[in-house]
Design a protein around this motif. Structure first.
Motif, PDB file in Angstrom:
ATOM      1  N   ILE A 182       0.838  -1.203   0.000  1.00 18.90           N
ATOM      2  CA  ILE A 182       0.000   0.000   0.000  1.00 18.90           C
ATOM      3  C   ILE A 182       0.871   1.250   0.000  1.00 18.90           C
ATOM      4  CG2 ILE A 182      -1.672   1.332   1.366  1.00 18.90           C
ATOM      5  CD1 ILE A 182      -2.738  -1.480   2.302  1.00 18.90           C
ATOM      6  N   LEU A 183       1.900   1.275   0.835  1.00 20.14           N
ATOM      7  CA  LEU A 183       2.795   2.431   0.894  1.00 20.14           C
ATOM      8  C   LEU A 183       3.542   2.615  -0.424  1.00 20.14           C
ATOM      9  CD1 LEU A 183       4.139   4.763   2.382  1.00 20.14           C
ATOM     10  CD2 LEU A 183       5.675   3.093   3.467  1.00 20.14           C
ATOM     11  N   ALA A 184       4.067   1.540  -0.984  1.00 18.88           N
ATOM     12  CA  ALA A 184       4.783   1.638  -2.258  1.00 18.88           C
ATOM     13  C   ALA A 184       3.845   2.125  -3.362  1.00 18.88           C
ATOM     14  CB  ALA A 184       5.396   0.289  -2.619  1.00 18.88           C
ATOM     15  N   ASP A 185       2.598   1.670  -3.358  1.00 20.03           N
ATOM     16  CA  ASP A 185       1.615   2.119  -4.342  1.00 20.03           C
ATOM     17  C   ASP A 185       1.329   3.608  -4.177  1.00 20.03           C
ATOM     18  OD1 ASP A 185      -0.615   1.553  -6.372  1.00 20.03           O
ATOM     19  OD2 ASP A 185      -1.725   2.425  -4.676  1.00 20.03           O
ATOM     20  N   ALA A 186       1.220   4.065  -2.935  1.00 23.20           N
ATOM     21  CA  ALA A 186       0.954   5.485  -2.680  1.00 23.20           C
ATOM     22  C   ALA A 186       2.091   6.356  -3.214  1.00 23.20           C
ATOM     23  CB  ALA A 186       0.749   5.722  -1.183  1.00 23.20           C
ATOM     24  N   VAL A 187       3.320   5.954  -2.942  1.00 26.19           N
ATOM     25  CA  VAL A 187       4.473   6.731  -3.412  1.00 26.19           C
ATOM     26  C   VAL A 187       4.531   6.700  -4.940  1.00 26.19           C
ATOM     27  CG1 VAL A 187       6.990   6.924  -3.364  1.00 26.19           C
ATOM     28  CG2 VAL A 187       5.737   6.422  -1.249  1.00 26.19           C
ATOM     29  N   ALA A 188       4.316   5.523  -5.534  1.00 27.85           N
ATOM     30  CA  ALA A 188       4.322   5.411  -6.997  1.00 27.85           C
ATOM     31  C   ALA A 188       3.222   6.274  -7.620  1.00 27.85           C
ATOM     32  CB  ALA A 188       4.141   3.955  -7.417  1.00 27.85           C
ATOM     33  N   ALA A 216       1.936  10.282  -3.990  1.00 31.29           N
ATOM     34  CA  ALA A 216       1.593  10.792  -2.661  1.00 31.29           C
ATOM     35  C   ALA A 216       2.845  11.277  -1.924  1.00 31.29           C
ATOM     36  CB  ALA A 216       0.904   9.709  -1.843  1.00 31.29           C
ATOM     37  N   SER A 217       2.701  12.399  -1.269  1.00 34.09           N
ATOM     38  CA  SER A 217       3.778  12.926  -0.441  1.00 34.09           C
ATOM     39  C   SER A 217       3.605  12.370   0.968  1.00 34.09           C
ATOM     40  CB  SER A 217       3.725  14.455  -0.404  1.00 34.09           C
ATOM     41  OG  SER A 217       4.682  14.937   0.522  1.00 34.09           O
ATOM     42  N   VAL A 218       4.263  11.257   1.222  1.00 35.42           N
ATOM     43  CA  VAL A 218       4.156  10.600   2.523  1.00 35.42           C
ATOM     44  C   VAL A 218       5.539  10.337   3.119  1.00 35.42           C
ATOM     45  CG1 VAL A 218       1.850   9.614   2.190  1.00 35.42           C
ATOM     46  CG2 VAL A 218       3.844   8.367   1.354  1.00 35.42           C
ATOM     47  N   GLY A 219       6.520  11.131   2.685  1.00 38.15           N
ATOM     48  CA  GLY A 219       7.835  11.076   3.309  1.00 38.15           C
ATOM     49  C   GLY A 219       8.935  10.418   2.501  1.00 38.15           C
ATOM     50  N   PHE A 220       8.634   9.963   1.291  1.00 41.37           N
ATOM     51  CA  PHE A 220       9.624   9.185   0.549  1.00 41.37           C
ATOM     52  C   PHE A 220       9.806   9.722  -0.865  1.00 41.37           C
ATOM     53  CE2 PHE A 220       7.427   6.592   3.678  1.00 41.37           C
ATOM     54  CZ  PHE A 220       8.494   6.221   4.471  1.00 41.37           C
ATOM     55  N   PRO A 239       8.715  -1.846  -2.785  1.00 42.82           N
ATOM     56  CA  PRO A 239       8.004  -2.492  -1.673  1.00 42.82           C
ATOM     57  C   PRO A 239       8.966  -2.920  -0.559  1.00 42.82           C
ATOM     58  CG  PRO A 239       7.113  -3.264  -3.752  1.00 42.82           C
ATOM     59  CD  PRO A 239       8.331  -2.439  -4.085  1.00 42.82           C
ATOM     60  N   GLU A 240      10.199  -3.259  -0.905  1.00 41.63           N
ATOM     61  CA  GLU A 240      11.187  -3.619   0.120  1.00 41.63           C
ATOM     62  C   GLU A 240      11.545  -2.403   0.966  1.00 41.63           C
ATOM     63  OE1 GLU A 240      11.535  -4.413  -3.220  1.00 41.63           O
ATOM     64  OE2 GLU A 240      10.885  -6.505  -2.935  1.00 41.63           O
ATOM     65  N   ASP A 241      11.700  -1.237   0.315  1.00 42.81           N
ATOM     66  CA  ASP A 241      11.947   0.003   1.063  1.00 42.81           C
ATOM     67  C   ASP A 241      10.777   0.279   2.006  1.00 42.81           C
ATOM     68  OD1 ASP A 241      14.327   0.522  -0.408  1.00 42.81           O
ATOM     69  OD2 ASP A 241      13.194   1.645  -1.927  1.00 42.81           O
ATOM     70  N   ALA A 242       9.569   0.062   1.500  1.00 38.28           N
ATOM     71  CA  ALA A 242       8.376   0.299   2.314  1.00 38.28           C
ATOM     72  C   ALA A 242       8.326  -0.654   3.499  1.00 38.28           C
ATOM     73  CB  ALA A 242       7.122   0.153   1.447  1.00 38.28           C
ATOM     74  N   ALA A 243       8.646  -1.920   3.270  1.00 36.77           N
ATOM     75  CA  ALA A 243       8.640  -2.893   4.370  1.00 36.77           C
ATOM     76  C   ALA A 243       9.667  -2.506   5.434  1.00 36.77           C
ATOM     77  CB  ALA A 243       8.928  -4.291   3.838  1.00 36.77           C
ATOM     78  N   THR A 244      10.827  -2.043   5.001  1.00 28.93           N
ATOM     79  CA  THR A 244      11.856  -1.599   5.951  1.00 28.93           C
ATOM     80  C   THR A 244      11.324  -0.442   6.798  1.00 28.93           C
ATOM     81  OG1 THR A 244      13.631  -2.322   4.497  1.00 28.93           O
ATOM     82  CG2 THR A 244      14.198  -0.657   6.155  1.00 28.93           C
ATOM     83  N   TRP A 245      10.617   0.496   6.176  1.00 28.62           N
ATOM     84  CA  TRP A 245      10.074   1.615   6.943  1.00 28.62           C
ATOM     85  C   TRP A 245       9.038   1.118   7.950  1.00 28.62           C
ATOM     86  CZ3 TRP A 245       5.264   3.638   7.812  1.00 28.62           C
ATOM     87  CH2 TRP A 245       5.262   4.780   8.619  1.00 28.62           C
TER      88      TRP A 245
END
Length: 180
Positions: free
Chosen positions: A23-29, A32-36, A42-48
């Motif tokens: 969900i986070l990776a989809d938002a950034v792609a 969305a301005s959510v900090g990234f 998705p691996e970056d998102a999982a780490t966060w």
């Protein structure tokens, strides 16, 4: 269509990280301005998500997820202020809905649940921010949030562009008049 909102804590949070990461990776792609910044995998998102696990386990950050027909399609956070003079308030953050599940009432359901969760934690003043002109801005206004300010060049978009951010607040009931 069955929409269910669940709270994630401890083991349920840990097991939801792969879904939350998507969900986070989809938002950034999706911009969305959510900090990234891009590139963001998705691996970056999982780490966060793993980086906030301690706060989730300790109850400082409350995470909820929306399941649509058993699939996790959205999430939101309630970040409880920790200082003694701030225990009446919290920040709503990372209200994210996968692009494939938008326009189905998921964000509204997440926001309503966040408000109920805040009340159950004794938090009567909530704040959040969003990009000026985003799809989220009219949603928050429709849900009864008050626009407090706009800050120029505050938020970095995934492509690096700086955009204005709107700060919203919502009072949930009369709330305390003193901290003691």
């Amino acid at each position: 269509m069955t929409l269910e909102i669940i709270r994630l804590d401890g083991p349920t949070f840990d097991s939801a990280i792969p879904d939350l990461a998507m969900i986070l990776a989809d938002a950034v792609a999706g911009g969305a301005s959510v900090g990234f910044l891009l590139p963001f995998t998705p691996e970056d998102a999982a780490t966060w998500w793993m980086s906030i696990e301690r706060d989730v386990v300790h109850g400082n950050v409350l995470v909820i997820a929306a399941r649509l027909d058993r699939r996790v399609v959205g999430t939101a956070q309630l970040r409880l202020a920790q200082l003694p003079n701030a225990r009446h308030r919290a920040e709503v953050a990372k209200v994210l809905v996968h692009r494939s599940a938008r326009r189905r009432g998921v964000a509204t359901a997440l926001m309503r649940e966040v408000e109920q969760l805040a009340l159950s934690e004794g938090r009567t003043l909530l704040v959040l921010d969003t990009i000026a002109g985003s799809e989220a801005e009219p949603l928050y206004a429709k849900l009864g949030w008050t626009r407090a300010a706009e800050i120029p060049r505050y938020a970095g978009m995934p492509d690096g562009e700086l955009r204005p951010t709107v700060i919203f607040y919502r009072e949930l009931g009369p709330g305390p008049r003193t901290l003691r």
